[in-house]
Design a protein around this motif. Sequence first.
Motif, mmCIF file in Angstrom:
data_model
loop_
_atom_site.group_PDB
_atom_site.id
_atom_site.type_symbol
_atom_site.label_atom_id
_atom_site.label_comp_id
_atom_site.label_asym_id
_atom_site.label_seq_id
_atom_site.Cartn_x
_atom_site.Cartn_y
_atom_site.Cartn_z
ATOM 1 N N VAL A 69 0.835 -1.318 -0.010
ATOM 2 C CA VAL A 69 -0.060 -0.207 -0.117
ATOM 3 C C VAL A 69 0.882 1.315 -0.018
ATOM 4 O O VAL A 69 0.561 2.246 -0.720
ATOM 5 C CB VAL A 69 -0.797 0.082 1.192
ATOM 6 C CG1 VAL A 69 -1.679 1.245 1.246
ATOM 7 C CG2 VAL A 69 -2.096 -0.911 1.130
ATOM 8 N N ALA A 70 1.983 1.270 0.781
ATOM 9 C CA ALA A 70 2.860 2.307 1.098
ATOM 10 C C ALA A 70 3.558 2.656 -0.489
ATOM 11 O O ALA A 70 3.581 3.603 -1.095
ATOM 12 C CB ALA A 70 3.958 2.032 1.911
ATOM 13 N N VAL A 71 3.912 1.724 -1.007
ATOM 14 C CA VAL A 71 4.420 1.759 -2.590
ATOM 15 C C VAL A 71 3.492 2.459 -3.360
ATOM 16 O O VAL A 71 3.752 3.238 -4.047
ATOM 17 C CB VAL A 71 4.936 0.463 -3.041
ATOM 18 C CG1 VAL A 71 5.379 0.611 -4.503
ATOM 19 C CG2 VAL A 71 6.155 0.024 -2.067
ATOM 20 N N ALA A 72 2.392 1.950 -3.468
ATOM 21 C CA ALA A 72 1.138 2.435 -4.075
ATOM 22 C C ALA A 72 1.077 3.958 -3.925
ATOM 23 O O ALA A 72 0.590 4.795 -4.915
ATOM 24 C CB ALA A 72 -0.054 1.655 -4.049
ATOM 25 N N VAL A 73 0.767 4.229 -2.838
ATOM 26 C CA VAL A 73 0.508 5.491 -2.533
ATOM 27 C C VAL A 73 1.479 6.660 -2.851
ATOM 28 O O VAL A 73 1.398 7.623 -3.358
ATOM 29 C CB VAL A 73 0.264 5.749 -0.777
ATOM 30 C CG1 VAL A 73 0.272 7.410 -0.511
ATOM 31 C CG2 VAL A 73 -1.033 5.237 -0.608
ATOM 32 N N ARG A 74 2.848 6.149 -2.635
ATOM 33 C CA ARG A 74 4.072 6.931 -3.126
ATOM 34 C C ARG A 74 3.976 7.285 -4.573
ATOM 35 O O ARG A 74 4.349 8.455 -5.233
ATOM 36 C CB ARG A 74 5.428 6.412 -2.822
ATOM 37 C CG ARG A 74 5.804 6.497 -1.277
ATOM 38 C CD ARG A 74 7.156 5.711 -1.287
ATOM 39 N NE ARG A 74 7.478 5.814 0.212
ATOM 40 C CZ ARG A 74 7.461 5.060 1.158
ATOM 41 N NH1 ARG A 74 7.153 3.716 0.779
ATOM 42 N NH2 ARG A 74 8.086 5.207 2.361
ATOM 43 N N ALA A 75 3.576 6.212 -5.386
ATOM 44 C CA ALA A 75 3.487 6.296 -6.811
ATOM 45 C C ALA A 75 2.271 7.264 -7.097
ATOM 46 O O ALA A 75 2.447 8.005 -8.164
ATOM 47 C CB ALA A 75 2.959 4.893 -7.258
ATOM 48 N N ILE A 76 1.292 7.145 -6.394
ATOM 49 C CA ILE A 76 0.171 8.026 -6.761
ATOM 50 C C ILE A 76 0.663 9.783 -6.640
ATOM 51 O O ILE A 76 0.279 10.412 -7.186
ATOM 52 C CB ILE A 76 -1.015 7.819 -5.991
ATOM 53 C CG1 ILE A 76 -1.586 6.495 -6.386
ATOM 54 C CG2 ILE A 76 -2.176 9.009 -6.069
ATOM 55 C CD1 ILE A 76 -2.976 5.983 -5.483
ATOM 56 N N ALA A 77 0.966 9.759 -5.477
ATOM 57 C CA ALA A 77 1.745 11.211 -4.907
ATOM 58 C C ALA A 77 2.604 11.753 -5.931
ATOM 59 O O ALA A 77 2.728 12.800 -6.365
ATOM 60 C CB ALA A 77 2.345 11.046 -3.504
ATOM 61 N N ALA A 78 3.703 10.980 -6.543
ATOM 62 C CA ALA A 78 4.561 11.151 -7.557
ATOM 63 C C ALA A 78 3.765 11.844 -8.965
ATOM 64 O O ALA A 78 4.080 12.668 -9.649
ATOM 65 C CB ALA A 78 5.515 10.001 -7.907
ATOM 66 N N ALA A 79 2.873 10.667 -9.225
ATOM 67 C CA ALA A 79 1.968 10.988 -10.385
ATOM 68 C C ALA A 79 1.190 12.419 -10.329
ATOM 69 O O ALA A 79 0.956 13.101 -11.541
ATOM 70 C CB ALA A 79 0.859 9.711 -10.689
ATOM 71 N N ALA A 80 0.777 12.737 -8.996
ATOM 72 C CA ALA A 80 0.068 14.080 -8.757
ATOM 73 C C ALA A 80 0.773 15.150 -9.244
ATOM 74 O O ALA A 80 0.361 16.281 -9.787
ATOM 75 C CB ALA A 80 -0.371 14.161 -7.324
ATOM 76 N N LEU A 81 2.087 14.991 -9.320
ATOM 77 C CA LEU A 81 3.261 16.255 -9.406
ATOM 78 C C LEU A 81 3.103 16.605 -11.067
ATOM 79 O O LEU A 81 3.203 17.489 -11.655
ATOM 80 C CB LEU A 81 4.565 16.022 -9.239
ATOM 81 C CG LEU A 81 4.880 15.980 -7.654
ATOM 82 C CD1 LEU A 81 6.336 15.621 -7.225
ATOM 83 C CD2 LEU A 81 4.307 17.308 -7.004
ATOM 84 N N LYS A 82 2.926 15.340 -11.837
ATOM 85 C CA LYS A 82 2.985 15.281 -13.355
ATOM 86 C C LYS A 82 1.493 15.769 -13.791
ATOM 87 O O LYS A 82 1.434 16.588 -14.817
ATOM 88 C CB LYS A 82 3.455 13.895 -13.839
ATOM 89 C CG LYS A 82 4.571 13.321 -13.494
ATOM 90 C CD LYS A 82 4.648 11.954 -14.050
ATOM 91 C CE LYS A 82 6.187 11.406 -13.908
ATOM 92 N NZ LYS A 82 6.371 10.003 -14.374
ATOM 93 N N VAL A 83 0.665 15.346 -13.116
ATOM 94 C CA VAL A 83 -0.728 15.918 -13.335
ATOM 95 C C VAL A 83 -1.074 17.274 -13.044
ATOM 96 O O VAL A 83 -1.518 18.070 -13.907
ATOM 97 C CB VAL A 83 -1.972 15.077 -12.470
ATOM 98 C CG1 VAL A 83 -3.465 15.650 -12.683
ATOM 99 C CG2 VAL A 83 -1.913 13.376 -12.858
#
Length: 343
Positions: free
Chosen positions: A24-38
């Motif tokens: 779950v932690a890995v997935a949340v980190r990936a979503i947070a990183a994607a948010a910067l691109k969005v």
Amino acid sequence: MIASTLDAFLNSYANSQQAIRTDVAVAVRAIAAAALKVRAIISNVGPGTTHMILPRGEEDPRGVPGAHAAAILLDAMRDPPVGFYLDALADAEVALDPGGTLAIAVHPLDGMSNIDINAALGTIFSILPTVHGRREGVFLQSGRRQLAAGFIVYGPQLGLVLTLGNGTHVFVFSASMGVFVQAWESCAIPPDANEYAVNASNYRHWSSAVRLYIDDCLSGVEGPRNRDFDMRWGASLVAHIYRILMRGGVYLEPADNRKGLAQGRLGLIHQANPIAMLVEQAGGRATDATDDILDKIPDAIDQRTPLICGSAGEVDRIARYHRDPSLIAERAPLFGNRGLFRH
């Protein structure tokens, strides 16, 4: 659980004997990183939302920002242990990692129309466990089974609102540090409210219970509520929920009598379930006007639902309006017969 950054918060959460927490932690980190691109995509939108402005000024024919956000998030989910991924506008889930432990549903860009008026919009996500040996219906689980839920809000600040099942926490991106920093350890929605959010233009389409509740609020200090209420409305669900988490209130997206809206407008899996988990973990309530959202079991990936959520006392009151408004002791017969919108 106190942490100064999102990374430290997730490290503390994952430091247990449960391997699923690390996933779950890995997935949340990936979503947070994607948010910067969005966010970068959103900031490059020109007048109107049908085209993107590219670095050299040419128009991008690939479509609206929502499509770009969806592509970014799907790509971000290829590295974490995500078995299945579901986009709000997709007809079916996407199979990713055959051994993945997580099923993630995302609404890539909530409040798209707000881009034109430079107002907040967001990304909503729900993280569920995969069901061993099952692909069909992997997302047809009760919201109570969510491992985590949250949303990104793209506003004056880039915010991440997150629950891992132990409170609702708010992180804000720090440009100087280059990381998400914890702004609120655990939100607590006040039980009572003096503010509600609803699209009042749909008044004539609502049930009598919803109209009666709104009439009583609009009656102010002279009415059965004995106080004045403020009303808010905007096109972004996440902006409303963020405000409720910060200062209380109630959000109403009720069912109405228009074609296709008898079961509500919001997606149960992509929108209502994650929002309900965030609200409940902050001490609020989320219902479809009678039953708790998180107890509903979807029968299709595109299932819709009404959503009424926020301050627990106010949500409970709205449920009583649906059961029997005559049971609300302070209501006077006058207000049961004629509301402010009725003649």
